[in-house]
Design a protein around this motif. Structure first.
Motif, PDB file in Angstrom:
ATOM      1  N   VAL A 356     -30.827  60.789 130.757  1.00 22.60           N
ATOM      2  CA  VAL A 356     -31.812  61.817 130.426  1.00 22.60           C
ATOM      3  C   VAL A 356     -33.236  61.260 130.534  1.00 22.60           C
ATOM      4  O   VAL A 356     -34.073  61.809 131.244  1.00 22.60           O
ATOM      5  N   SER A 357     -33.476  60.136 129.849  1.00 21.04           N
ATOM      6  CA  SER A 357     -34.870  59.674 129.814  1.00 21.04           C
ATOM      7  C   SER A 357     -35.161  58.571 130.821  1.00 21.04           C
ATOM      8  O   SER A 357     -36.289  58.069 130.868  1.00 21.04           O
ATOM      9  N   GLY A 358     -34.169  58.183 131.608  1.00 19.38           N
ATOM     10  CA  GLY A 358     -34.383  57.217 132.671  1.00 19.38           C
ATOM     11  C   GLY A 358     -34.455  55.795 132.148  1.00 19.38           C
ATOM     12  O   GLY A 358     -34.393  55.580 130.946  1.00 19.38           O
ATOM     13  N   PRO A 359     -34.583  54.802 133.004  1.00 17.54           N
ATOM     14  CA  PRO A 359     -34.658  54.996 134.456  1.00 17.54           C
ATOM     15  C   PRO A 359     -33.276  55.153 135.096  1.00 17.54           C
ATOM     16  O   PRO A 359     -32.357  54.443 134.735  1.00 17.54           O
ATOM     17  N   VAL A 360     -33.197  56.090 136.025  1.00 17.38           N
ATOM     18  CA  VAL A 360     -31.993  56.258 136.836  1.00 17.38           C
ATOM     19  C   VAL A 360     -32.377  55.968 138.281  1.00 17.38           C
ATOM     20  O   VAL A 360     -33.380  56.479 138.768  1.00 17.38           O
ATOM     21  N   THR A 361     -31.607  55.132 138.941  1.00 17.16           N
ATOM     22  CA  THR A 361     -31.816  54.902 140.372  1.00 17.16           C
ATOM     23  C   THR A 361     -30.898  55.859 141.116  1.00 17.16           C
ATOM     24  O   THR A 361     -29.671  55.727 141.045  1.00 17.16           O
ATOM     25  N   PHE A 406     -22.122  69.889 145.067  1.00 20.93           N
ATOM     26  CA  PHE A 406     -22.275  69.310 143.724  1.00 20.93           C
ATOM     27  C   PHE A 406     -22.302  67.780 143.717  1.00 20.93           C
ATOM     28  O   PHE A 406     -23.002  67.171 142.921  1.00 20.93           O
ATOM     29  N   HIS A 407     -21.531  67.179 144.607  1.00 16.58           N
ATOM     30  CA  HIS A 407     -21.449  65.706 144.596  1.00 16.58           C
ATOM     31  C   HIS A 407     -22.794  65.059 144.923  1.00 16.58           C
ATOM     32  O   HIS A 407     -23.267  64.189 144.177  1.00 16.58           O
ATOM     33  N   PRO A 408     -23.468  65.467 146.017  1.00 20.03           N
ATOM     34  CA  PRO A 408     -24.782  64.851 146.279  1.00 20.03           C
ATOM     35  C   PRO A 408     -25.806  65.140 145.182  1.00 20.03           C
ATOM     36  O   PRO A 408     -26.658  64.283 144.886  1.00 20.03           O
ATOM     37  N   LEU A 409     -25.734  66.312 144.553  1.00 21.46           N
ATOM     38  CA  LEU A 409     -26.693  66.614 143.476  1.00 21.46           C
ATOM     39  C   LEU A 409     -26.448  65.706 142.272  1.00 21.46           C
ATOM     40  O   LEU A 409     -27.376  65.167 141.674  1.00 21.46           O
ATOM     41  N   ARG A 410     -25.165  65.525 141.908  1.00 20.28           N
ATOM     42  CA  ARG A 410     -24.849  64.637 140.772  1.00 20.28           C
ATOM     43  C   ARG A 410     -25.315  63.212 141.070  1.00 20.28           C
ATOM     44  O   ARG A 410     -25.931  62.555 140.220  1.00 20.28           O
ATOM     45  N   LEU A 411     -25.030  62.720 142.289  1.00 15.57           N
ATOM     46  CA  LEU A 411     -25.419  61.341 142.633  1.00 15.57           C
ATOM     47  C   LEU A 411     -26.931  61.173 142.602  1.00 15.57           C
ATOM     48  O   LEU A 411     -27.454  60.156 142.146  1.00 15.57           O
ATOM     49  N   ALA A 412     -27.651  62.194 143.065  1.00 16.05           N
ATOM     50  CA  ALA A 412     -29.115  62.098 143.072  1.00 16.05           C
ATOM     51  C   ALA A 412     -29.677  62.170 141.655  1.00 16.05           C
ATOM     52  O   ALA A 412     -30.571  61.405 141.282  1.00 16.05           O
ATOM     53  N   LEU A 413     -29.124  63.067 140.860  1.00 18.12           N
ATOM     54  CA  LEU A 413     -29.697  63.279 139.518  1.00 18.12           C
ATOM     55  C   LEU A 413     -29.301  62.205 138.513  1.00 18.12           C
ATOM     56  O   LEU A 413     -30.037  61.933 137.563  1.00 18.12           O
ATOM     57  N   THR A 414     -28.113  61.616 138.684  1.00 16.68           N
ATOM     58  CA  THR A 414     -27.649  60.648 137.676  1.00 16.68           C
ATOM     59  C   THR A 414     -27.333  59.269 138.248  1.00 16.68           C
ATOM     60  O   THR A 414     -27.167  58.317 137.490  1.00 16.68           O
ATOM     61  N   LEU A 438     -34.486  63.514 143.052  1.00 15.90           N
ATOM     62  CA  LEU A 438     -34.039  64.165 144.295  1.00 15.90           C
ATOM     63  C   LEU A 438     -34.788  63.613 145.504  1.00 15.90           C
ATOM     64  O   LEU A 438     -34.286  63.650 146.629  1.00 15.90           O
ATOM     65  N   LYS A 439     -35.978  63.077 145.229  1.00 14.11           N
ATOM     66  CA  LYS A 439     -36.740  62.453 146.318  1.00 14.11           C
ATOM     67  C   LYS A 439     -36.348  60.981 146.507  1.00 14.11           C
ATOM     68  O   LYS A 439     -36.989  60.253 147.273  1.00 14.11           O
ATOM     69  N   GLY A 440     -35.370  60.518 145.699  1.00 11.35           N
ATOM     70  CA  GLY A 440     -34.897  59.142 145.851  1.00 11.35           C
ATOM     71  C   GLY A 440     -35.691  58.139 145.032  1.00 11.35           C
ATOM     72  O   GLY A 440     -35.511  56.930 145.181  1.00 11.35           O
ATOM     73  N   GLU A 441     -36.543  58.641 144.125  1.00  9.34           N
ATOM     74  CA  GLU A 441     -37.348  57.708 143.312  1.00  9.34           C
ATOM     75  C   GLU A 441     -36.621  57.386 142.007  1.00  9.34           C
ATOM     76  O   GLU A 441     -36.029  58.285 141.399  1.00  9.34           O
ATOM     77  N   THR A 442     -36.746  56.141 141.583  1.00  8.91           N
ATOM     78  CA  THR A 442     -36.199  55.760 140.269  1.00  8.91           C
ATOM     79  C   THR A 442     -37.061  56.409 139.198  1.00  8.91           C
ATOM     80  O   THR A 442     -38.282  56.251 139.195  1.00  8.91           O
TER      81      THR A 442
END
Ligand code: GLU
Length: 443
Positions: A356-361, A406-414, A438-442
């Protein structure tokens, strides 16, 4: 520790010679649940007459572990504070002719036992010290005696709350040693003296004490005391029926706490295994107390399987209301509701908080889809409907469906393959972090 007549009073009597393990924690728990169900008292008695093996550190660990489990006590004492009471009981038994000095060395007793074993006879002490000639000889040698209680060598019976009618012939037992050569009391007499003095109404303990009970009943009677009721439950064994003792070290409460197991899961597991109740999560010890009944405890050993405890631990967390965890989950109730179905242990919360609050790569599996999804994110405020509306829009624009959506969205978001429901997580992640990921930023 005064007590009123007819009040249920039980005791847990650990020796501070090691850490509490799941076996003796279960003894404590069953006593506590029984007392609470009947509005009775639960006393903690530290059996520390074995000065060589008892330590203050183990005593402190007992208090700490019981507090962790939530087993509050209504009184506590140490046997070392009560030695004069045991002497009084000893002299009373001696005056009634039930105590006699014995002079055999440990080596001599051992030889006797192996001779009996060779003849396939039970290892019952032969009372040689009661022979005047032996006694005179051994006294003349200057031997220091230990002291035994003279059993009646008759049948002792009681109605056990778990085992039903029990009958033991004390002729099949050795007269128990009450006092060692060095004057130290062994367990048998102090326990009875305390049970009488503390008004113990029910002695609830493992079936390894059944034989002791026969001897102790004779001591209660010789002291002119009323008998408590007895309940002896089967011991814990491992998954394959093996004795737990070999692995006790890894099954201490301290270890379970260190492993992040919930005390409530330990309590529910220990309360239910070996009973006719299903093993299910509970939210309070009070519920377990209400459900407690000696009649539900089976006669077969209870199987303690660490994997089952871990599964119950997860279910216990899944069923926990936010109010029970608020102090350790400052992220709030919506966060708790989103993550709890995915928790195995409380320690997983920190990793979930990072989602939720990051950082997520992020992991970008489908760059075009992720870019389109970023531009389609609606303005905030978001709620649990946002995910459905947004993914519909992404699907309409990109043509992606099902796993391809759904799979690419989950991987991007989490950044993860699996995790909490995104419908609940998305509003907690928020727009800024979602766009960045979604832009690939951590973020
Ligand atoms: N200290 C004894 C033990 O741990 C107590 C047994 C009993 O409950 O009487 O085995």
């Amino acid at each position: 520790m005064p007590t009123t007549l007819n009040q249920v009073t039980v005791r847990f009597a650990p020796s501070p010679t090691g850490l509490l393990h799941v076996g003796n924690a279960r003894t404590a728990l069953l006593n506590w649940l029984f007392a609470k169900k009947l509005g009775g008292r639960f006393l903690l008695r530290i059996d520390d007459t074995d000065a060589a093996r008892s330590t203050k550190a183990f005593e402190e660990a007992i208090y700490r572990d019981l507090a962790w489990l939530g087993l509050t006590h209504d009184g506590t004492d140490r046997q070392i504070n009560r030695l004069t009471k045991y002497s009084t009981a000893f002299y009373q038994l001696q005056a009634s002719g039930r105590i006699y000095p014995c002079f055999e060395t440990e080596g001599e007793l051992e030889r006797q036992r192996s001779l009996l074993a060779a003849r396939k006879l039970p290892p019952v002490y032969n009372r040689a010290s009661l022979e005047p000639a032996n006694k005179a000889k051994w006294e003349a040698e200057g031997r220091k005696p230990h002291w035994r209680f003279k059993l009646s060598r008759s049948k002792v019976s009681w109605t056990d709350l778990v085992r039903g009618a029990v009958e033991i012939d004390t002729a099949t037992m050795s007269d128990p040693v009450l006092v060692r050569e060095d004057g130290a009391f062994l367990y048998t007499l102090p326990s009875v003296a305390d049970d009488i003095d503390m008004g113990i109404s029910h002695v609830v303990r493992g079936e390894d004490h059944v034989t002791n009970t026969a001897a102790q009943i004779e001591i209660f009677q010789a002291l002119g005391a009323a008998l408590p009721k007895f309940a002896h439950f089967p011991l814990l064994v491992g998954a394959g029926g093996e004795a737990l003792s070999k692995r006790l070290g890894s099954l201490s409460l301290e270890q379970l706490r260190g492993d992040g197991i919930e005390p409530l899961a330990v309590a529910a597991y220990l309360a239910k295994i070996g009973t006719s109740d299903p093993v299910e999560p509970r939210q309070t010890l009070g519920e377990l107390a209400q459900e407690f009944d000696f009649a539900k405890i089976g006669r077969a050993p209870a199987h303690f399987v660490p994997e089952e405890l871990e599964a119950l631990n997860a279910k216990t967390l899944h069923a926990m209301p936010y109010s029970a965890v608020a102090a350790s989950v400052p992220q709030g109730e919506a966060f708790w509701d989103a993550i709890k179905p995915n928790l195995n242990k409380r320690g997983d919360i920190a990793q979930m908080a990072r989602l939720v609050s990051g950082p997520v790569t992020p992991v970008i599996e489908d760059a075009a889809l992720a870019a389109a999804a970023a531009t389609l994110l609606p303005p905030e405020p978001w709620d649990q409907e946002t995910w459905g509306a947004w993914t519909k829009a992404v699907s309409a624009q990109t043509g992606a469906k099902g796993r391809g959506l759904f799979h690419p969205l989950r991987l991007a978001l989490t950044g993860l393959e699996h995790g909490p429901e995104l419908k609940k997580l998305l509003p907690l992640i928020g727009r800024d972090r979602s766009v960045a990921r979604l832009k690939g930023e951590t973020a």
